[in-house]
Design an enzyme around this catalytic site. Structure first.
Site, PDB file in Angstrom:
ATOM      1  N   GLU A  98      16.353  21.530  38.249  1.00 23.74           N
ATOM      2  CA  GLU A  98      16.278  21.164  39.661  1.00 23.74           C
ATOM      3  C   GLU A  98      17.682  21.057  40.229  1.00 23.74           C
ATOM      4  O   GLU A  98      18.611  20.626  39.538  1.00 23.74           O
ATOM      5  CB  GLU A  98      15.587  19.806  39.844  1.00 23.74           C
ATOM      6  CG  GLU A  98      14.110  19.797  39.603  1.00 23.74           C
ATOM      7  CD  GLU A  98      13.500  18.418  39.862  1.00 23.74           C
ATOM      8  OE1 GLU A  98      14.281  17.450  40.022  1.00 23.74           O
ATOM      9  OE2 GLU A  98      12.275  18.317  39.905  1.00 23.74           O
ATOM     10  N   ARG A 101      -1.455   5.009  39.957  1.00 23.65           N
ATOM     11  CA  ARG A 101      -1.845   3.626  39.701  1.00 23.65           C
ATOM     12  C   ARG A 101      -1.237   2.746  40.791  1.00 23.65           C
ATOM     13  O   ARG A 101      -0.500   3.232  41.640  1.00 23.65           O
ATOM     14  CB  ARG A 101      -1.314   3.170  38.334  1.00 23.65           C
ATOM     15  CG  ARG A 101       0.197   3.358  38.193  1.00 23.65           C
ATOM     16  CD  ARG A 101       0.720   2.866  36.868  1.00 23.65           C
ATOM     17  NE  ARG A 101       2.077   3.286  36.609  1.00 23.65           N
ATOM     18  CZ  ARG A 101       3.173   2.732  37.106  1.00 23.65           C
ATOM     19  NH1 ARG A 101       3.061   1.724  37.952  1.00 23.65           N
ATOM     20  NH2 ARG A 101       4.376   3.176  36.796  1.00 23.65           N
ATOM     21  N   LYS A 113       5.410  17.255  34.804  1.00 27.75           N
ATOM     22  CA  LYS A 113       6.300  17.348  35.962  1.00 27.75           C
ATOM     23  C   LYS A 113       6.342  18.767  36.516  1.00 27.75           C
ATOM     24  O   LYS A 113       6.359  18.981  37.721  1.00 27.75           O
ATOM     25  CB  LYS A 113       7.706  16.890  35.580  1.00 27.75           C
ATOM     26  CG  LYS A 113       7.864  15.382  35.414  1.00 27.75           C
ATOM     27  CD  LYS A 113       9.328  15.036  35.189  1.00 27.75           C
ATOM     28  CE  LYS A 113       9.538  13.520  35.144  1.00 27.75           C
ATOM     29  NZ  LYS A 113       8.921  12.901  33.995  1.00 27.75           N
TER      30      LYS A 113
END
Length: 664
Positions: free
Chosen positions: A200, A292, A116
């Site tokens: 964050e 995906r 991430k």
């Protein structure tokens, strides 16, 4: 184009890929575990091969076994579906190294999104908006505290490696930061083996909007517009729709352009999803790229008219993108929900077992069913308990919601418990109808979506009436086949010599027992419920519908019944009842049940914490079983002494199996 492909997955996605391949004249190879020997994807494929035991790590996660089957069968490509090995960069590389096409992005693209923190830095460098925060490698507590104070509160601490809601904490003050940091790091280390975190800014009441992207090996990349997935429970999507009712045309264009930038930044080829968090002010920020096809891709297919699996196959075969950006159409509105074998009223406990009844709405222009099971199949303990995806389409959102309500009302599942009633309440809730739901709403207000404490009497009476009519119909059929069809004794209509008889009916509604006393016959009854007599007149049951005057008011219900269950639906609420016989079988020991500890579902025993002769206390853990990727603690029902333990670690046990008993 390929002539033969292997599908390295199971369930509805494997069935979906097989059907698309068949349309293109491509032969298919399925792989299966011992638990899936008779599964639908095995029956649909041109050929199928066993790759191991029922646990994923013994079968669907065995890249070597899958590659061996691909080589042996001459498959030219492998489609990974979603889940299992679909985002495993090492597997993608191994497939390519074997000279077989991987139907998905390259391992190198996957690795760029594997962290991430790294992904966020990469997107920021590419000009994609990211949430303000800290992603540095220096993880000293003092530095993290200073960075948090600079970012401001509330903020979120997130595990840098991982997902699924683990290793995440919302912190609302500087004083609470240190304790939350330590807790988050411990959870991350236990779940993912690494305790690195990133910080964050926390976006209050955010929307979750994702953009479907496609890239090819010729440098092309486009987006196919957005899906909104803001209806979530514990970070798991519950309802997905397209287009988003929140986005303006201008915001949609900006987010689409940012998603294409993200795809170019990692040289992306094939299908992917760029996920954004969006604030109430319209500010949007990159979250991650799912490398995906997504479970919710059908809503994009319904509004664009495209087959995304066909696109995947063509791009993996080296073709260019079939359309340019300006050729992507968007028409109408599509919504998807997922039918799961789970019990929302018991904390969404996953279920398993044979699908004794599986009735789904008939597919049409407005209704689509994607499923990997049929009636009679088994939902096993080893995999995700999804039964089917229900997708609806119509010209606009209000009409699509109406289609979804009707389609859900036509669904019936018996065997394992299901989330159908939960979904019906969800799609009628003002937060969904008015398009105001944010990602945390369900967790904050979950009680608004669970079963009501009281069941409307009319539903119970409708169920009883349906049961009576079914019994009478069966009795008439038996009498007609008997030696004296005209005999009044041969018909179970309540007739007695000299007077009208009565019949007792008993049902199970979860753990509650409902008993009724019925008088009358042939659609006219007096039914006593909780000491109150109700009049039912003119009852008729045909073509799955019951109509009757209940206490003077004509009502109409969807209704079905078999020997074990009765289901009625009044258009807004459903009631599913088990017959008295099923209720009695559930607890054959009667009052002795408090001495027994049973498995609530099939699973594998992972821990036994007590031995015969040990004193146990009510609520104390005696055994732990593993099922559906989660652990369930089985506790003593009362204080007492353990008489016997009938299972050991490693044993597989069936639902309702007695695993331990207490001395009586």
């Amino acid at each position: 184009m390929f002539s033969k492909i292997l599908i390295a997955n199971r369930g509805e996605i494997a069935c979906r890929v097989i059907r698309t391949a068949r349309k293109l004249g491509i032969r298919t190879v399925a792989v299966y575990s011992d638990a899936d020997a008779d599964a639908q994807h095995v029956r649909l494929a041109d050929e199928a091969h066993r790759i191991g035991g029922p646990r994923p790590q013994d079968s669907y996660l065995r890249g070597d076994a899958i590659l061996e089957v691909a080589k042996r069968t001459g498959a030219q490509a492998i489609h990974p579906g979603y889940g299992f090995l679909s985002e495993n960069a090492d597997f993608a590389d191994a497939v390519q190294a074997a000279g077989i096409a991987f139907i998905g992005p390259s391992g190198a693209s996957m690795r760029k999104m594997g962290s991430k923190a790294g992904a966020k830095d990469l997107m920021a460098a590419a000009g994609v908006p990211v949430v303000p925060g800290f992603t540095g490698e220096d993880q000293s507590p003092d530095l993290l505290q200073r960075e948090a104070d600079t970012i401001g509160y509330p903020l979120m601490i997130k595990a840098a490696h991982g997902g699924g809601g683990k290793g995440m904490r919302i912190v609302r003050s500087a004083e609470a930061f240190a304790a939350n940091l330590q807790s988050c790091q411990r959870e991350a280390a236990n779940a993912f083996g690494r305790d690195r975190v990133l910080l964050e800014r926390y976006i209050e009441h955010p929307r979750h909007i994702e953009i479907q992207v496609f890239g090819d090996s010729h440098g092309g990349a486009i987006h196919l517009n957005e899906r909104e997935c803001s209806a979530q429970r514990r970070y798991q999507k519950v309802l997905e729709e397209s287009p988003s009712p929140f986005l303006t045309p201008e915001l949609r264009a900006r987010m689409g352009a940012a998603a294409v930038q993200a795809a170019h930044a990692i040289d992306y080829a094939n299908a992917g999803t760029v996920e954004f968090i969006v604030g109430a002010d319209g500010g949007f920020y990159f979250m991650e790229i799912n490398t995906r096809l997504q479970v919710e891709h059908p809503v994009t297919e319904e509004v664009t008219g495209l087959d995304l699996v066909e696109w995947q196959l063509r791009i993996a075969a080296g073709e260019k993108l079939p359309l340019a950006q300006e050729q992507i159409a968007q028409r109408g509105h599509a919504i998807e929900v997922r039918l799961y074998a789970e019990d929302p009223d018991a904390g969404f406990l996953p279920g398993s077992g044979t699908l004794q009844t599986l009735r789904l709405p008939a597919p049409s222009r407005h209704v689509r069913i994607d499923s990997g099971v049929v009636e009679g199949d088994t939902v096993t303990i080893f995999y995700d308990p999804m039964i089917a995806k229900l997708i609806v389409w119509d010209e606009d959102r209000p009409r699509a919601l109406a289609r979804l309500r009707d389609a859900l009302a036509d669904c019936e599942i018996a065997g394992p418990k299901s989330n159908i009633a939960f979904l019906e309440r969800l799609v009628r809730h003002p937060a969904v109808v008015d398009a105001g739901i944010d990602t945390g709403y369900l967790d904050r207000h979950l009680d608004e979506f669970l079963a009501p404490a009281e069941t409307e009497a009319a539903l119970v009476l409708a169920a009883a009436t349906t049961r009576l009519l079914v019994q009478e119909r069966g009795a008439r059929a038996a009498a007609a086949a008997g030696s004296d069809p005209a005999s009044p004794w041969a018909v179970a209509d309540g007739w007695r010599l000299g007077h009208g008889g009565s019949r007792r009916l008993a049902f199970a509604n979860g753990d509650a027992r409902i008993e009724l006393l019925a008088h009358g016959h042939d659609g006219g009854y007096r039914i006593e419920l909780d000491g109150v007599a109700h009049a039912v007149a003119g009852a008729r049951w045909a073509d799955g519908e019951l109509s009757a005057r209940i206490d003077g008011t004509m009502r109409r219900f969807r209704a079905s019944a078999d020997a074990a269950h009765v289901l009625v639906h009044d258009g807004g609420q459903r009631l599913s009842l088990a017959t008295a016989e099923v209720y009695r079988r559930k607890d054959p020991a009667g009052g002795a049940a408090e001495h027994r500890i049973r498995a609530p579902m099939p699973g594998r025993v992972v821990l036994v914490q007590a031995r015969p002769g040990d004193a146990v206390h009510a609520g104390g853990v005696v055994l732990v079983i593993e099922a559906m990727k989660m652990e369930l603690a089985l506790k003593a029902p009362r204080d007492g002494v353990l008489a016997e333990v009938r299972a050991q670690p490693g044993d597989f046990v069936e639902a309702d199996a007695v695993l331990a008993t207490l001395e009586q």
